[in-house]
Write a protein that holds these residues in place. Structure first.
Motif, short mmCIF file in Angstrom:
data_model
loop_
_atom_site.label_atom_id
_atom_site.label_comp_id
_atom_site.label_asym_id
_atom_site.label_seq_id
_atom_site.Cartn_x
_atom_site.Cartn_y
_atom_site.Cartn_z
N LEU A 99 0.83 -1.21 0.00
CA LEU A 99 0.00 0.00 0.00
C LEU A 99 0.86 1.25 0.00
CD1 LEU A 99 -2.79 -1.04 2.53
CD2 LEU A 99 -3.05 -0.72 0.06
N TYR A 100 1.97 1.22 0.77
CA TYR A 100 2.86 2.38 0.81
C TYR A 100 3.47 2.65 -0.56
CZ TYR A 100 6.88 5.27 1.94
OH TYR A 100 7.80 6.28 1.97
N GLN A 101 3.95 1.60 -1.24
CA GLN A 101 4.54 1.77 -2.57
C GLN A 101 3.50 2.25 -3.58
OE1 GLN A 101 7.69 1.68 -3.41
NE2 GLN A 101 8.32 1.14 -1.31
N GLU A 102 2.29 1.73 -3.48
CA GLU A 102 1.23 2.14 -4.41
C GLU A 102 0.85 3.60 -4.17
OE1 GLU A 102 -3.30 0.82 -5.74
OE2 GLU A 102 -2.11 -0.45 -4.40
N ARG A 103 0.75 3.96 -2.88
CA ARG A 103 0.41 5.35 -2.58
C ARG A 103 1.52 6.28 -3.03
NH1 ARG A 103 -0.87 7.87 3.43
NH2 ARG A 103 -1.51 9.92 2.69
N LEU A 104 2.78 5.88 -2.84
CA LEU A 104 3.90 6.70 -3.28
C LEU A 104 3.89 6.88 -4.79
CD1 LEU A 104 6.51 8.17 -2.43
CD2 LEU A 104 7.72 6.01 -2.75
N GLN A 105 3.61 5.80 -5.50
CA GLN A 105 3.56 5.87 -6.96
C GLN A 105 2.41 6.74 -7.43
OE1 GLN A 105 3.24 2.05 -8.82
NE2 GLN A 105 3.55 2.83 -10.88
N LEU A 106 1.25 6.58 -6.79
CA LEU A 106 0.11 7.42 -7.16
C LEU A 106 0.38 8.89 -6.86
CD1 LEU A 106 -2.91 5.23 -5.97
CD2 LEU A 106 -2.22 5.71 -8.32
N GLY A 107 1.05 9.16 -5.74
CA GLY A 107 1.38 10.55 -5.42
C GLY A 107 2.32 11.17 -6.43
N GLU A 108 3.32 10.38 -6.85
CA GLU A 108 4.25 10.88 -7.87
C GLU A 108 3.53 11.10 -9.19
OE1 GLU A 108 7.19 7.87 -7.90
OE2 GLU A 108 8.30 8.66 -6.16
N GLN A 109 2.64 10.18 -9.56
CA GLN A 109 1.89 10.35 -10.80
C GLN A 109 0.95 11.55 -10.72
OE1 GLN A 109 -0.06 6.60 -11.44
NE2 GLN A 109 1.79 5.57 -12.15
N GLN A 110 0.32 11.73 -9.56
CA GLN A 110 -0.58 12.88 -9.39
C GLN A 110 0.21 14.18 -9.46
OE1 GLN A 110 -3.95 12.76 -9.16
NE2 GLN A 110 -3.90 14.99 -9.29
N GLY A 111 1.40 14.20 -8.84
CA GLY A 111 2.23 15.41 -8.92
C GLY A 111 2.66 15.70 -10.35
N PHE A 112 3.03 14.66 -11.09
CA PHE A 112 3.40 14.86 -12.49
C PHE A 112 2.21 15.34 -13.30
CE2 PHE A 112 3.44 12.94 -16.76
CZ PHE A 112 4.50 13.65 -17.31
N LEU A 113 1.02 14.75 -13.03
CA LEU A 113 -0.18 15.17 -13.76
C LEU A 113 -0.52 16.63 -13.46
CD1 LEU A 113 -2.58 14.46 -15.57
CD2 LEU A 113 -3.78 13.62 -13.54
N ASP A 114 -0.40 17.03 -12.19
CA ASP A 114 -0.70 18.43 -11.84
C ASP A 114 0.26 19.38 -12.55
OD1 ASP A 114 -2.71 17.56 -10.22
OD2 ASP A 114 -1.53 17.62 -8.37
N ARG A 115 1.55 19.04 -12.58
CA ARG A 115 2.53 19.90 -13.26
C ARG A 115 2.26 19.94 -14.76
NH1 ARG A 115 7.42 21.08 -10.58
NH2 ARG A 115 7.49 20.35 -8.42
N LEU A 116 1.87 18.78 -15.31
CA LEU A 116 1.59 18.72 -16.74
C LEU A 116 0.37 19.55 -17.09
CD1 LEU A 116 2.36 17.41 -19.47
CD2 LEU A 116 0.81 15.53 -18.89
N LEU A 117 -0.67 19.48 -16.27
CA LEU A 117 -1.89 20.25 -16.52
C LEU A 117 -1.62 21.75 -16.45
CD1 LEU A 117 -4.61 18.21 -14.60
CD2 LEU A 117 -4.29 18.36 -17.07
N GLU A 118 -0.78 22.15 -15.51
CA GLU A 118 -0.50 23.58 -15.37
C GLU A 118 0.41 24.07 -16.49
OE1 GLU A 118 -1.92 25.70 -13.33
OE2 GLU A 118 -3.12 23.99 -12.67
N ALA A 119 1.28 23.19 -17.01
CA ALA A 119 2.22 23.62 -18.05
C ALA A 119 1.63 23.58 -19.44
CB ALA A 119 3.47 22.74 -18.01
N THR A 120 0.61 22.74 -19.66
CA THR A 120 0.08 22.61 -21.01
C THR A 120 -0.71 23.86 -21.42
OG1 THR A 120 -1.32 21.27 -22.45
CG2 THR A 120 -2.02 21.47 -20.18
#
Length: 452
Positions: A99-120
């Motif tokens: 669960l910790y690894q999955e949450r960490l991966q989801l958090g990293e993906q969410q952070g990347f998605l947020d940066r991508l949405l703001e930059a596009t």
């Protein structure tokens, strides 16, 4: 009652009963009574230990539940002295690690998605299960021009004065079918590609909109196509005009060999053809002006002086046609960096079009014929407007304006507005041509606040 107190109560009651039975043997067999009491005591102690050992997994399970509820996935359960219980502890710790690894991966993906949405540069609007806006990036906020759009359906963000006949961009996006991609146009003539899609969240579909502005790309493509077409046409026409002009000049030498009456007709025909050749050359030249336009040479210029010169130039033609030409508002603004020659040519086209529109719009003689200038200073810059009472654009979609060869004038070639668009684009000025809805047409140009 919970399981642990129930078991302890059961053990206590059962052993108290056994203890009471052993007391009845006190007179008959004291030694037997003492032995039985010792056995009952040992049984109670053993029962307590067994209950504790049997219920120990429940305490680990409760601790595991608390960690899950608090989302402390990085924590781990301590191992027990019981090897069998350690298997359960290891299982719980493995689950927490996953669960910790999955949450960490989801958090990293969410952070990347947020940066991508703001930059596009594309606008992204995501809706919840009920069709209300739940997420939008910076480009989408600029598109909606509202800070309170979250939690509302897209239809609630439409302007109150939206035109039903020519819906704005938000109305077109709201009506976009799922899975469809269309080229859309707003009321200012800017063009967008809108696409509606969906994704699944917790087993249910949620919609999203992706909006990309294509105005600059389409204008560049149109200009490149226009340039190529005009260059080919100009090359062929100019070569033909030059060759036929030379031949026609040569033919005039034969006039003296003809009878006087035939010579007159012959020379008249030759001159008419030469005149037509000149007109054809001028016709092509009007098209090539856009292609051959030089880069603007920016120098500080007073916008009021430029408009006053145009006003004086067109005052008499407007007066002879019964058109009132005057300033409606003229603020004091500083000099603005621009190419005076190109801007004069563009503004002359705008005023000439306005004059022709007023004539056509008031052909029946009804209403006041007027062209007014507005020079308004604001916090974000200067707005220059030319307003005419012709109202010829009342039924023309904005997407058709400023496109090659489009015109509302009978016999027009659609070059004037294309030339104006090219001049304003090269200066980096925003502009808009549209009907006001009050019987007038307004051409707005937004200029910087001062020299750049």
């Amino acid at each position: 009652m919970k399981l642990r107190p129930s078991l302890y109560a059961y053990l206590g009651c059962a052993h108290l009963l056994f203890l009471g039975l052993t007391i009845t043997l006190f007179r008959q067999a004291p030694l037997l009574m003492l032995g039985l009491e010792l056995a009952v005591l040992l049984s109670f102690v053993l029962g307590v230990r067994l209950v504790r050992r049997a219920l120990e997994p429940l305490s680990y399970t409760r601790h595991f539940h608390d960690l899950l509820q608090d989302q402390h996935y990085a924590a781990r359960l301590q191992h027990s002295g019981d090897p069998q219980l350690n298997d359960l502890v290891q299982l719980f710790n493995t689950m927490l690690g996953a669960l910790y690894q999955e949450r960490l991966q989801l958090g990293e993906q969410q952070g990347f998605l947020d940066r991508l949405l703001e930059a596009t540069p594309s606008a992204v609007i995501v809706f919840d299960f009920d069709g209300r806006i739940s997420l939008l990036n910076a480009s989408a906020q600029a598109l909606l021009k509202r800070d309170d759009a979250r939690g509302k359906p897209l239809s609630a963000c439409l302007p109150a004065d939206a035109d039903r006949d020519y819906p704005g961009l938000l109305a077109q996006l709201d009506a976009l079918p799922l899975g469809d991609s269309q080229l859309l146009t707003d009321t200012d003539g800017r063009r967008y590609r809108g696409q509606r899609g969906h994704f699944h969240d917790r087993g249910f579909a949620r919609h999203f909109l992706l909006v990309e502005e294509l105005t600059q790309e389409l204008e560049s493509s149109e200009k490149a196509t226009y340039d190529k077409l005009i260059r080919v046409l100009a090359h062929e026409v100019n070569n033909t005009v030059a060759a036929t002009g030379s031949v026609l000049d040569s033919l005039l030498y034969y006039r003296s060999q003809l009878a006087e009456r035939d010579g007159e007709d012959f020379s008249t025909a030759i001159v008419a053809v030469k005149r037509r050749n000149v007109s054809l050359g001028e016709f092509i030249e009007r098209f090539t002006r856009v292609v051959k336009m030089p880069a603007p040479e920016l120098r500080p210029n007073a916008v009021r002086d430029i408009m006053d010169d145009i006003l004086y130039l067109y005052r008499e033609p407007c007066r002879s046609r019964g058109i009132r030409l005057a300033w409606q508002r003229c603020d004091e603004v500083p000099a603005i960096a621009m190419d005076r020659h190109l801007m004069e040519q563009a503004l002359l086209n705008v005023v000439k079009n306005a004059m022709e529109a007023v004539e056509a719009g008031h052909a029946d003689g009804a209403g006041e014929k007027a062209i007014e200038f507005v020079l308004e200073a604001g916090a974000d810059g200067v707005r220059l407007s030319v307003i005419d009472s012709g109202n010829l654009l009342g039924e023309v979609p904005a997407r058709q304006l400023f496109t090659p060869f489009f015109t509302t004038k009978k016999g027009g070639q659609g070059i004037g507005l294309l030339f104006v668009r090219e001049v304003l684009n090269r200066h980096g000025y925003s502009y808009r041509l549209a009907a006001t809805g009050q019987g007038t047409t307004r051409f707005d140009i937004w200029l910087p606040a001062g020299p750049t």
